[in-house]
Design a protein around this motif. Structure first.
Motif, PDB file in Angstrom:
ATOM      1  N   SER A   1      -0.942   0.181  18.817  1.00 52.40           N
ATOM      2  CA  SER A   1      -1.409   1.410  19.446  1.00 52.40           C
ATOM      3  C   SER A   1      -2.655   1.233  20.298  1.00 52.40           C
ATOM      4  O   SER A   1      -2.957   2.084  21.132  1.00 52.40           O
ATOM      5  CB  SER A   1      -1.673   2.478  18.385  1.00 52.40           C
ATOM      6  OG  SER A   1      -2.713   2.061  17.509  1.00 52.40           O
ATOM      7  N   HIS A   2      -3.397   0.135  20.108  1.00 54.95           N
ATOM      8  CA  HIS A   2      -4.631  -0.001  20.870  1.00 54.95           C
ATOM      9  C   HIS A   2      -4.799  -1.387  21.499  1.00 54.95           C
ATOM     10  O   HIS A   2      -4.879  -1.497  22.725  1.00 54.95           O
ATOM     11  CB  HIS A   2      -5.836   0.308  19.975  1.00 54.95           C
ATOM     12  CG  HIS A   2      -7.147   0.125  20.660  1.00 54.95           C
ATOM     13  ND1 HIS A   2      -7.513   0.861  21.754  1.00 54.95           N
ATOM     14  CD2 HIS A   2      -8.177  -0.744  20.423  1.00 54.95           C
ATOM     15  CE1 HIS A   2      -8.719   0.477  22.160  1.00 54.95           C
ATOM     16  NE2 HIS A   2      -9.129  -0.492  21.373  1.00 54.95           N
ATOM     17  N   GLU A  49      -4.183  -2.194  25.584  1.00 53.40           N
ATOM     18  CA  GLU A  49      -5.427  -2.417  26.325  1.00 53.40           C
ATOM     19  C   GLU A  49      -5.395  -3.763  27.046  1.00 53.40           C
ATOM     20  O   GLU A  49      -5.759  -3.864  28.223  1.00 53.40           O
ATOM     21  CB  GLU A  49      -6.619  -2.362  25.368  1.00 53.40           C
ATOM     22  CG  GLU A  49      -6.962  -0.958  24.888  1.00 53.40           C
ATOM     23  CD  GLU A  49      -7.634  -0.145  25.976  1.00 53.40           C
ATOM     24  OE1 GLU A  49      -8.344  -0.729  26.810  1.00 53.40           O
ATOM     25  OE2 GLU A  49      -7.438   1.087  25.992  1.00 53.40           O
ATOM     26  N   VAL A  91      -8.711  -0.763  13.333  1.00 52.05           N
ATOM     27  CA  VAL A  91      -8.067  -0.581  14.632  1.00 52.05           C
ATOM     28  C   VAL A  91      -6.924   0.424  14.573  1.00 52.05           C
ATOM     29  O   VAL A  91      -6.609   1.088  15.554  1.00 52.05           O
ATOM     30  CB  VAL A  91      -7.571  -1.938  15.182  1.00 52.05           C
ATOM     31  CG1 VAL A  91      -6.400  -2.455  14.376  1.00 52.05           C
ATOM     32  CG2 VAL A  91      -7.198  -1.828  16.650  1.00 52.05           C
ATOM     33  N   TYR A 120      -8.204   3.934  15.332  1.00 51.65           N
ATOM     34  CA  TYR A 120      -9.147   3.943  16.447  1.00 51.65           C
ATOM     35  C   TYR A 120      -9.145   5.257  17.222  1.00 51.65           C
ATOM     36  O   TYR A 120     -10.194   5.820  17.503  1.00 51.65           O
ATOM     37  CB  TYR A 120      -8.840   2.788  17.401  1.00 51.65           C
ATOM     38  CG  TYR A 120      -9.712   2.784  18.636  1.00 51.65           C
ATOM     39  CD1 TYR A 120     -11.046   2.407  18.559  1.00 51.65           C
ATOM     40  CD2 TYR A 120      -9.201   3.170  19.870  1.00 51.65           C
ATOM     41  CE1 TYR A 120     -11.856   2.407  19.684  1.00 51.65           C
ATOM     42  CE2 TYR A 120     -10.000   3.171  20.998  1.00 51.65           C
ATOM     43  CZ  TYR A 120     -11.324   2.797  20.900  1.00 51.65           C
ATOM     44  OH  TYR A 120     -12.111   2.810  22.014  1.00 51.65           O
ATOM     45  N   GLU A 121      -7.987   5.737  17.588  1.00 51.21           N
ATOM     46  CA  GLU A 121      -7.927   6.890  18.488  1.00 51.21           C
ATOM     47  C   GLU A 121      -8.217   8.197  17.756  1.00 51.21           C
ATOM     48  O   GLU A 121      -9.133   8.936  18.107  1.00 51.21           O
ATOM     49  CB  GLU A 121      -6.564   6.942  19.181  1.00 51.21           C
ATOM     50  CG  GLU A 121      -6.351   5.773  20.150  1.00 51.21           C
ATOM     51  CD  GLU A 121      -4.991   5.819  20.813  1.00 51.21           C
ATOM     52  OE1 GLU A 121      -4.108   6.540  20.297  1.00 51.21           O
ATOM     53  OE2 GLU A 121      -4.823   5.137  21.837  1.00 51.21           O
ATOM     54  N   PHE A 133     -13.981  -0.680  16.103  1.00 50.64           N
ATOM     55  CA  PHE A 133     -13.109   0.300  16.749  1.00 50.64           C
ATOM     56  C   PHE A 133     -13.374   1.670  16.172  1.00 50.64           C
ATOM     57  O   PHE A 133     -13.625   1.808  15.018  1.00 50.64           O
ATOM     58  CB  PHE A 133     -11.644  -0.070  16.530  1.00 50.64           C
ATOM     59  CG  PHE A 133     -11.295  -1.359  17.188  1.00 50.64           C
ATOM     60  CD1 PHE A 133     -11.385  -2.557  16.499  1.00 50.64           C
ATOM     61  CD2 PHE A 133     -10.917  -1.385  18.508  1.00 50.64           C
ATOM     62  CE1 PHE A 133     -11.073  -3.749  17.104  1.00 50.64           C
ATOM     63  CE2 PHE A 133     -10.602  -2.596  19.117  1.00 50.64           C
ATOM     64  CZ  PHE A 133     -10.688  -3.764  18.404  1.00 50.64           C
TER      65      PHE A 133
END
Length: 301
Positions: A103-104, A108, A244, A247-248, A301
């Motif tokens: 997801s991250h 990225e 992580v 994170y969002e 994160f």
């Protein structure tokens, strides 16, 4: 034995129908039949047999088809590698990754790489650590992000990219929900939600609990991150996850809390084949990833 004979035979073997194979190949049915007859004559044994209006593979035909498919794939791969050597910035890189980095980290890095090299394509495969390591060794993928990074495997080149914390995810109704950090032993009487046995994150979490002096009770298991997060959100139990993965946004009705005793971390790395030179497009991505994380000992994160 000609390459087109193999292509025609494999197409017929897949469909068990000569006219359908001819349509797919955009050639006359008679041309397909003639080339397969020439192939059978060269091999000295029938590969196909008729059963009414249908075509079936003979036992030898089935065996030959398996090897012919592998041979054609190898030739296609070889052509692709040659194309990449001629123009590394237009190649394809096969990249593996675990769900915890999906997801991250992976988006990225690939997004940043594509800005610099927009014509390189990616074929992505998700899987467990064991799957990713085996896929590298068998040349099914070229590179893989992995966490925790393996150690002492003579067939893999391992580059550690960063170290991250493992944190506790608790329901917001938990007695410890207001804490900024906790000792892991403070969760000794809780019900844990982990991945099933065999998953590396399960082993990492259980080992951390054992180091804290208790054996965790794990009445609930989930095979993906969303399921585990959902169970915590529902107040069913607690879990330990790489930072992580949170994170969002946090799942609703949950809190993330740092673990200080013992500190639990994992090293995230990039693995590649130890005994095979990377193709130019693969090396381009490999060098980019290393540079992307260069000089970072850890990322929060």
């Amino acid at each position: 034995m000609e390459l087109r004979q193999l292509k025609y035979f494999v197409e017929v073997a897949k469909r068990e129908h000569i006219s359908e194979a001819a349509d797919a190949l955009h050639i006359a049915q008679s041309a397909v039949s003639r080339q397969i007859s020439n192939l059978e004559e060269e091999l000295g044994i029938p590969l196909l047999k008729r059963e009414g209006r249908n075509i079936k593979l003979t036992p030898v035909g089935k065996l030959f088809a398996e090897h012919a498919i592998i041979a054609l794939q190898a030739i296609d791969n070889a052509k692709q590698k040659i194309d990449e050597y001629l123009d590394p910035e237009r190649g394809t890189v096969r990249v593996g990754f675990p769900s915890s980095l999906a997801s991250h980290i992976l988006p990225e890095v690939i997004s940043a790489f594509k800005k610099a090299y927009p014509n390189v394509s990616f074929h992505l495969r998700q899987g467990s650590n064991h799957f990713l390591m085996d896929a590298i060794k068998q040349s099914d993928i070229d590179l893989a992000f992995i966490g925790p990074a393996p150690t002492r495997d003579p067939d893999l080149r391992v580059d550690v990219l960063f170290k991250e914390k493992i944190v506790a995810l608790l329901p917001d109704t938990h007695p410890l929900a207001a804490q900024t950090h906790i000792s892991l032993r403070m969760l000794a009487n809780d019900s844990f939600i982990f991945f099933p046995n065999g998953f590396i994150l399960r082993k990492l979490a259980v080992d951390a609990c054992l180091r804290a002096g208790f054996h965790p009770s794990v009445p609930f298991e989930g095979e993906d991150l969303d399921a585990i997060k959902g169970l915590v959100s529902a107040g069913i139990g607690v879990t330990l996850l790489p930072e992580v993965t949170l994170y969002e946004t946090l799942p609703k009705n949950t809190v993330r809390i740092q673990i200080r005793d013992p500190e639990v971390t994992r090293k995230v790395g990039l693995i590649s084949p130890q005994h095979r030179e990377l193709a130019p497009s693969e090396k381009l991505f490999y060098d980019f990833v290393k540079g992307y994380f260069e000089g970072l000992l850890s990322i929060n994160f």
